[in-house]
Design a protein around this motif. Structure first.
Motif: not given
Length: 131
Positions: A75-95
């Motif tokens: 969705x972020x790619x389609x809309x041109x939003x930037x996205x950052x990840x931090x992977x662990x047991x879950x994914x912390x996402x910053x849009x």
């Protein structure tokens, strides 16, 4: 080198830095030749360097499971939003989203997670966007 950087001021290129390393190859260029070589190196690099566009974005943070993070990436790619990840047991996402799209992004996160994830506003920041 500074002259070469200044020659690009009217093009909208900002926040640039030039570093030139010269390994001595046995040719003495002299002060004028060295100046021309450095200026030419910077000018050539500015013509061929990839450019990025910077824009202020509202930051939204959320903790997602892996499938929801993958869907949000698409969705972020389609809309041109930037996205950052931090992977662990879950994914912390910053849009990084334009201010006018914050409510829409928050609703999309809620939809992708069936309301399980609650996005949090993290403030604003300049982000690099592909041209």
């Amino acid at each position: 080198m500074l002259e070469a950087l200044h020659s690009f001021e009217g093009t909208g290129v900002l926040d640039t830095l030039a570093v030139v390393v010269r390994y001595f190859g046995g040719v003495l260029l002299g002060a004028g030749g060295l100046t021309r070589a450095y200026r030419a190196a910077v000018a050539e690099t500015l013509v061929t360097a990839p450019l990025v566009r910077r824009a202020e974005r509202e930051l939204l943070g959320a903790e997602l499971d892996y499938p929801a993070a993958h869907a949000l990436d698409a969705e972020a790619t389609r809309r041109g939003w930037s996205v950052e990840h931090e992977y662990g047991a879950a994914v912390d996402v910053v849009l990084g989203v334009p201010g006018a799209e914050v409510d829409e992004a928050m609703a999309r996160i809620a939809s992708l997670t069936a309301g399980a994830a609650t996005p949090v506003r993290l403030g604003t920041r300049l982000v690099d966007l592909s041209i």
